[in-house]
Design a protein around this motif. Sequence first.
Motif, PDB file in Angstrom:
ATOM      1  N   SER A   1       0.808  -1.215   0.000  1.00 12.31           N
ATOM      2  CA  SER A   1       0.000   0.000   0.000  1.00 12.31           C
ATOM      3  C   SER A   1       0.845   1.270   0.000  1.00 12.31           C
ATOM      4  CB  SER A   1      -0.932   0.013   1.213  1.00 12.31           C
ATOM      5  OG  SER A   1      -1.653   1.220   1.278  1.00 12.31           O
ATOM      6  N   SER A   2       0.359   2.229  -0.767  1.00 10.60           N
ATOM      7  CA  SER A   2       0.949   3.566  -0.733  1.00 10.60           C
ATOM      8  C   SER A   2       0.059   4.529   0.041  1.00 10.60           C
ATOM      9  CB  SER A   2       1.139   4.095  -2.158  1.00 10.60           C
ATOM     10  OG  SER A   2      -0.112   4.157  -2.833  1.00 10.60           O
ATOM     11  N   THR A   3      -1.049   3.997   0.588  1.00 12.26           N
ATOM     12  CA  THR A   3      -2.045   4.855   1.262  1.00 12.26           C
ATOM     13  C   THR A   3      -2.275   4.443   2.713  1.00 12.26           C
ATOM     14  OG1 THR A   3      -3.826   3.460   0.381  1.00 12.26           O
ATOM     15  CG2 THR A   3      -3.245   5.427  -0.876  1.00 12.26           C
ATOM     16  N   GLY A   4      -1.416   3.621   3.276  1.00  4.83           N
ATOM     17  CA  GLY A   4      -1.556   3.280   4.680  1.00  4.83           C
ATOM     18  C   GLY A   4      -1.837   1.817   4.932  1.00  4.83           C
ATOM     19  N   ASP A   5      -1.985   1.479   6.198  1.00  6.49           N
ATOM     20  CA  ASP A   5      -2.207   0.096   6.625  1.00  6.49           C
ATOM     21  C   ASP A   5      -3.605  -0.390   6.256  1.00  6.49           C
ATOM     22  OD1 ASP A   5       0.241   0.333   7.833  1.00  6.49           O
ATOM     23  OD2 ASP A   5      -0.543   0.483   9.878  1.00  6.49           O
ATOM     24  N   PRO A   6      -3.776  -1.715   6.153  1.00  4.44           N
ATOM     25  CA  PRO A   6      -5.130  -2.252   6.111  1.00  4.44           C
ATOM     26  C   PRO A   6      -5.779  -2.115   7.486  1.00  4.44           C
ATOM     27  CG  PRO A   6      -3.553  -4.036   6.311  1.00  4.44           C
ATOM     28  CD  PRO A   6      -2.752  -2.775   6.127  1.00  4.44           C
ATOM     29  N   VAL A   7      -7.099  -2.073   7.519  1.00  5.42           N
ATOM     30  CA  VAL A   7      -7.824  -2.116   8.784  1.00  5.42           C
ATOM     31  C   VAL A   7      -7.771  -3.544   9.302  1.00  5.42           C
ATOM     32  CG1 VAL A   7     -10.065  -1.835   9.912  1.00  5.42           C
ATOM     33  CG2 VAL A   7      -9.345  -0.230   8.127  1.00  5.42           C
ATOM     34  N   VAL A   8      -7.375  -3.722  10.545  1.00 10.17           N
ATOM     35  CA  VAL A   8      -7.310  -5.053  11.155  1.00 10.17           C
ATOM     36  C   VAL A   8      -8.534  -5.242  12.045  1.00 10.17           C
ATOM     37  CG1 VAL A   8      -6.017  -6.549  12.715  1.00 10.17           C
ATOM     38  CG2 VAL A   8      -4.799  -5.125  11.051  1.00 10.17           C
ATOM     39  N   ILE A   9      -9.294  -6.298  11.774  1.00  7.81           N
ATOM     40  CA  ILE A   9     -10.519  -6.591  12.523  1.00  7.81           C
ATOM     41  C   ILE A   9     -10.345  -7.908  13.275  1.00  7.81           C
ATOM     42  CG2 ILE A   9     -12.983  -7.089  12.361  1.00  7.81           C
ATOM     43  CD1 ILE A   9     -13.088  -5.356   9.861  1.00  7.81           C
ATOM     44  N   LEU A  10     -10.632  -7.890  14.559  1.00  9.15           N
ATOM     45  CA  LEU A  10     -10.568  -9.086  15.403  1.00  9.15           C
ATOM     46  C   LEU A  10     -11.986  -9.366  15.902  1.00  9.15           C
ATOM     47  CD1 LEU A  10      -7.431  -8.047  17.491  1.00  9.15           C
ATOM     48  CD2 LEU A  10      -7.473  -9.413  15.399  1.00  9.15           C
ATOM     49  N   ASP A  11     -12.657 -10.303  15.251  1.00 15.61           N
ATOM     50  CA  ASP A  11     -14.063 -10.578  15.550  1.00 15.61           C
ATOM     51  C   ASP A  11     -14.188 -11.746  16.532  1.00 15.61           C
ATOM     52  OD1 ASP A  11     -16.846 -10.712  15.469  1.00 15.61           O
ATOM     53  OD2 ASP A  11     -16.859 -11.953  13.650  1.00 15.61           O
ATOM     54  N   ASP A  12     -14.477 -11.428  17.787  1.00 16.47           N
ATOM     55  CA  ASP A  12     -14.658 -12.457  18.824  1.00 16.47           C
ATOM     56  C   ASP A  12     -13.466 -13.409  18.916  1.00 16.47           C
ATOM     57  OD1 ASP A  12     -16.965 -11.810  20.164  1.00 16.47           O
ATOM     58  OD2 ASP A  12     -18.268 -12.847  18.741  1.00 16.47           O
ATOM     59  N   VAL A  13     -12.286 -12.907  18.644  1.00 21.31           N
ATOM     60  CA  VAL A  13     -11.090 -13.750  18.639  1.00 21.31           C
ATOM     61  C   VAL A  13     -10.525 -13.942  20.041  1.00 21.31           C
ATOM     62  CG1 VAL A  13      -8.671 -13.827  17.921  1.00 21.31           C
ATOM     63  CG2 VAL A  13     -10.448 -13.306  16.253  1.00 21.31           C
ATOM     64  N   PHE A  14     -10.530 -12.899  20.862  1.00 25.53           N
ATOM     65  CA  PHE A  14      -9.852 -12.980  22.156  1.00 25.53           C
ATOM     66  C   PHE A  14     -10.488 -14.003  23.088  1.00 25.53           C
ATOM     67  CE2 PHE A  14      -8.345  -8.749  20.815  1.00 25.53           C
ATOM     68  CZ  PHE A  14      -6.979  -8.989  20.924  1.00 25.53           C
ATOM     69  N   ALA A  15     -11.789 -14.230  22.958  1.00 27.38           N
ATOM     70  CA  ALA A  15     -12.456 -15.225  23.795  1.00 27.38           C
ATOM     71  C   ALA A  15     -11.927 -16.633  23.522  1.00 27.38           C
ATOM     72  CB  ALA A  15     -13.962 -15.184  23.572  1.00 27.38           C
ATOM     73  N   GLU A  16     -11.335 -16.832  22.336  1.00 29.25           N
ATOM     74  CA  GLU A  16     -10.836 -18.156  21.949  1.00 29.25           C
ATOM     75  C   GLU A  16      -9.397 -18.404  22.392  1.00 29.25           C
ATOM     76  OE1 GLU A  16     -12.658 -20.398  20.339  1.00 29.25           O
ATOM     77  OE2 GLU A  16     -14.417 -19.137  19.924  1.00 29.25           O
ATOM     78  N   LEU A  17      -8.729 -17.380  22.909  1.00 32.55           N
ATOM     79  CA  LEU A  17      -7.294 -17.479  23.178  1.00 32.55           C
ATOM     80  C   LEU A  17      -6.991 -17.476  24.673  1.00 32.55           C
ATOM     81  CD1 LEU A  17      -6.026 -14.873  20.547  1.00 32.55           C
ATOM     82  CD2 LEU A  17      -6.326 -17.338  20.242  1.00 32.55           C
ATOM     83  N   ASP A  18      -5.868 -18.105  25.038  1.00 26.61           N
ATOM     84  CA  ASP A  18      -5.422 -18.022  26.425  1.00 26.61           C
ATOM     85  C   ASP A  18      -4.784 -16.658  26.676  1.00 26.61           C
ATOM     86  OD1 ASP A  18      -2.695 -18.090  25.539  1.00 26.61           O
ATOM     87  OD2 ASP A  18      -2.765 -20.275  25.492  1.00 26.61           O
TER      88      ASP A  18
END
Length: 371
Positions: free
Chosen positions: A304-321
């Motif tokens: 990209s020459s226009t910045g980062d992609p948007v990072v989306i974390l959809d209900d991910v943290f509930a699945e992780l230790d």
Amino acid sequence: MIVERLGLVDFRNYAEADVVLHSGPNVFIGRNGQGKTNLVEAIAFLATLGSHRVATDAPLVREGKDAAFVRARLAHGERLLTLEAQINRQGSNKTRIGGSPVRPAELPRHAHVVLFAPEDLQIVRGDPSARRRFVDQLLVQRAPRFAGVIADYDRVLRQRNALLKSARARGIRGDALTTLDVWNDKLVALGTELIVARARLTRELAEPVHVAYTAIAGEDHTPELEWMLSVGNADDVEHAFRTALGAKRTEELDRAVTLVGPHRDDLLLRVRGLPVKGYASHGESWSVVLALRLASAELLREDSSTGDPVVILDDVFAELDADRRARLAGLVGGYEQVIVTAAVDADVPSELRANVVRVQAGQIVEGEIDE
């Protein structure tokens, strides 16, 4: 890239919604089934022209309505751009950029999004189609013209299969079906381009996947990626594809289906030298999936020459230790905009718990959610 504002009309369970978003972390909090995932699904639709939860567009339209509308104002540095999608229950969708009609394939050129979701476990645990879909979506995000290549390949594949079925019904065998050669030429031309592009992308993913996996898991299990080609591994893909079709001709006529090509390929994922599917633990599987998504974000960031992609974390943290939560939060914290959904505030690491939007029954609500 930053999504500054998201507007919905008749999308999923939203009659109407207008959400202001900020740079840095944004958190959508709401109990399950209230509509928080629908918000990020709408954002991701502009980048992928599809849903990470369903295969068709009809479920995205609110019950009893003919169309849903998604509108987002994006900031690419100092430049503002408005993207709109009209998602029709029946018929083709309509899209606009800055108010002017455009082909849907134009939207992914401007909307760069990487979405993590519990459904992503199917990439490592599901059938090969999930892994092909992951790679093809990233391929289109990086080079939107491949949306046309993939669509054309799928169309030729359907027509070739229809010809095989017709030939079987008429009892035609072997070289008597001369028209098959015409479809072979089209299939080989499009399929070779897709195979080569997938293989190149896989090679480019290898190092960022290794780095991200080690960071998330806290140790190096030597993750590996390899394309398993149905046409056979060869330097000359076009020749191998054409040869494989010739070798399978009799069997294809008997079974009335195309047996080789990119629609039959698979992405083999390994950790510790063993296939992730069937051998990896739950934690290792999640680490591989997260590493794939983070590596995707890194490639999109490099492009990209226009910045980062948007990072989306959809209900991910509930699945992780707790350890993986902390490591993941540290890895995504450097992106221009991160959007998190969660049912419980405490599931979200403190460094990402900012700009909280609360969701209840398809409504954006102020303050705490009613129990």
